[in-house]
Enzyme design. Sequence first.
Site, PDB file in Angstrom:
ATOM      1  CG  ASP A  83      -2.022   0.757   1.481  1.00 45.11           C
ATOM      2  OD1 ASP A  83      -2.403   1.521   0.061  1.00 45.11           O
ATOM      3  OD2 ASP A  83      -2.559   1.129   2.338  1.00 45.11           O
ATOM      4  N   GLY A 199      -8.204   7.820   6.958  1.00 48.42           N
ATOM      5  CA  GLY A 199      -8.809   8.132   8.537  1.00 48.42           C
ATOM      6  C   GLY A 199     -10.099   8.034   8.853  1.00 48.42           C
ATOM      7  CG  HIS A 232      -6.238   4.803  -1.904  1.00 47.68           C
ATOM      8  ND1 HIS A 232      -5.092   4.416  -1.273  1.00 47.68           N
ATOM      9  CD2 HIS A 232      -6.250   4.326  -3.216  1.00 47.68           C
ATOM     10  CE1 HIS A 232      -4.445   3.750  -2.027  1.00 47.68           C
ATOM     11  NE2 HIS A 232      -4.743   3.614  -3.195  1.00 47.68           N
ATOM     12  CB  SER A 235     -13.084   3.418   6.280  1.00 46.26           C
ATOM     13  OG  SER A 235     -12.156   2.522   6.406  1.00 46.26           O
TER      14      SER A 235
HETATM   15  P1  13P Z   1      -9.220   4.591   5.064  1.00 44.28           P
HETATM   16  O1  13P Z   1      -8.678   5.349   6.141  1.00 44.28           O
HETATM   17  O2  13P Z   1     -10.574   5.217   4.804  1.00 44.28           O
HETATM   18  O3  13P Z   1      -9.668   3.228   5.671  1.00 44.28           O
HETATM   19  O4  13P Z   1      -8.506   3.997   3.855  1.00 44.28           O
HETATM   20  C1  13P Z   1      -7.406   3.147   3.727  1.00 44.28           C
HETATM   21  C2  13P Z   1      -6.554   3.389   2.583  1.00 44.28           C
HETATM   22  O5  13P Z   1      -7.035   4.066   1.659  1.00 44.28           O
HETATM   23  C3  13P Z   1      -5.394   2.514   2.620  1.00 44.28           C
HETATM   24  O6  13P Z   1      -4.464   2.894   1.439  1.00 44.28           O
HETATM   25  O1  G3H Z   2      -2.638   4.510   3.616  1.00 44.45           O
HETATM   26  C1  G3H Z   2      -3.192   4.365   4.606  1.00 44.45           C
HETATM   27  C2  G3H Z   2      -3.341   3.338   5.607  1.00 44.45           C
HETATM   28  O2  G3H Z   2      -4.633   3.564   6.442  1.00 44.45           O
HETATM   29  C3  G3H Z   2      -2.346   2.781   6.232  1.00 44.45           C
HETATM   30  O3  G3H Z   2      -2.164   3.434   7.580  1.00 44.45           O
HETATM   31  O4  G3H Z   2       0.478   3.966   7.449  1.00 44.45           O
HETATM   32  O5  G3H Z   2      -0.845   4.068   9.723  1.00 44.45           O
HETATM   33  O6  G3H Z   2      -0.233   1.706   8.215  1.00 44.45           O
HETATM   34  P1  G3H Z   2      -0.567   3.316   8.300  1.00 44.45           P
HETATM   35 ZN    ZN Z   3      -4.782   4.845   0.691  1.00 45.21          ZN
END
Ligand code: 13P
Ligand code: G3H
Ligand code: ZN
Length: 359
Positions: A83, A199, A232, A235
């Site tokens: 990611d 977030g 992306h 959530s």
């Molecule tokens: P959320 O914070 O909405 O769950 O998005 C996660 C995300 O896009 C990770 O790449």
């Molecule tokens: O890219 C965003 C995801 O929510 C990952 O978050 O970098 O805290 O693991 P993180």
């Molecule tokens: Zn993302």
Amino acid sequence: MARITLRQLLDHAAEHDYGVPAFNINNMEQVIAILEAARKADAPVIMQASRGARSYAGDTMLVRMVDAAEALYPEIPICLHQDHGNDETTCFSAIQQGFTSVMMDGSLEADAKTPASYEYNVDITRNVTAMAHRVGVSVEGELGCLGSLETGEGDAEDGHGFEGALDREMLLTDPVQASEFVAETKVDALAVAIGTSHGAYKFTRPPTGDILAMDVIEAIHERLPGTHIVMHGSSSVPQELQDIFNRYGGEMPQTYGVPVDQIERGIKSGVRKVNIDTDCRLAMTGVMRKVAQENKSEFDPRKFLKPALDAMKDLCLDRFDRFGTAGNASKIKVIPLAEMASRYSSGALDPRIARDEAA
Ligand code: 13P
Ligand code: G3H
Ligand code: ZN
């Protein structure tokens, strides 16, 4: 079953009109929650690890957990995806570790904060794609910067993302430029900016079209019907999860996420990968707060983690059902990386866009 590439999985999803949630993993409980839900739903899986996850768990632990998942759930095709890769090193080291897909997020420079120029984005993404495809690994690119159309601010979370004001045009992917970008980079999937951000604090009110630009997805899909679109920051931050979190001592101000019905609308217009991390976090920590408040003498971490795992499993199951992922794992026969590599080198997997159409 062998690990599946993102490209093969999303091609299957496109052919059968469904979307696939991509859940972030950091620990064993999250891996088990996703796979238990996948087994129940007969759903293929995308598990993604951020740079933060890789340094939290360590590559060896993270990858061995996925190896274990493969052994324990052999009927489920599993894609392991990087990611938000920030540069070539992050992407290539992921490939070295056995990831079958990487995101080269060239919308930001390598510091993962400074918005990058279009030329920088094309160059770095094209380099990663050229190398990854040689070994059959898939690549997701990103065009446009994630951020809020409500506040005009970039999306900074956990040290990732631009902090500060951005022009509206940077916060929305341009469909014409998207065609150009896909033609030039040959990415397998394209992450787009439509007003979502990472977030819990995405919107201060239930989002309408002016702040969650689903019409931009529709316009991109019209120009690029063969390209897999990635959402992306997707959530939904469900009210019931906020309520549990707050009922048991949490202090989360009222907030709104991306409604699941808007994601379903996106899936009708080429959205094939839907990134979800925050909802899993919230599902787990809400229940952990509940256990802590109701059983103040409890000190066995398993008494917190098992119900947290179950809460995340329920969340995953719901998304597999709503996105139409359920019922598809058993229909997929995984194509090995070497075969994917030879399909790339033959040009069979090149983006289906005429160069003159892209201009
Ligand atoms: P959320 O914070 O909405 O769950 O998005 C996660 C995300 O896009 C990770 O790449
Ligand atoms: O890219 C965003 C995801 O929510 C990952 O978050 O970098 O805290 O693991 P993180
Ligand atoms: Zn993302």
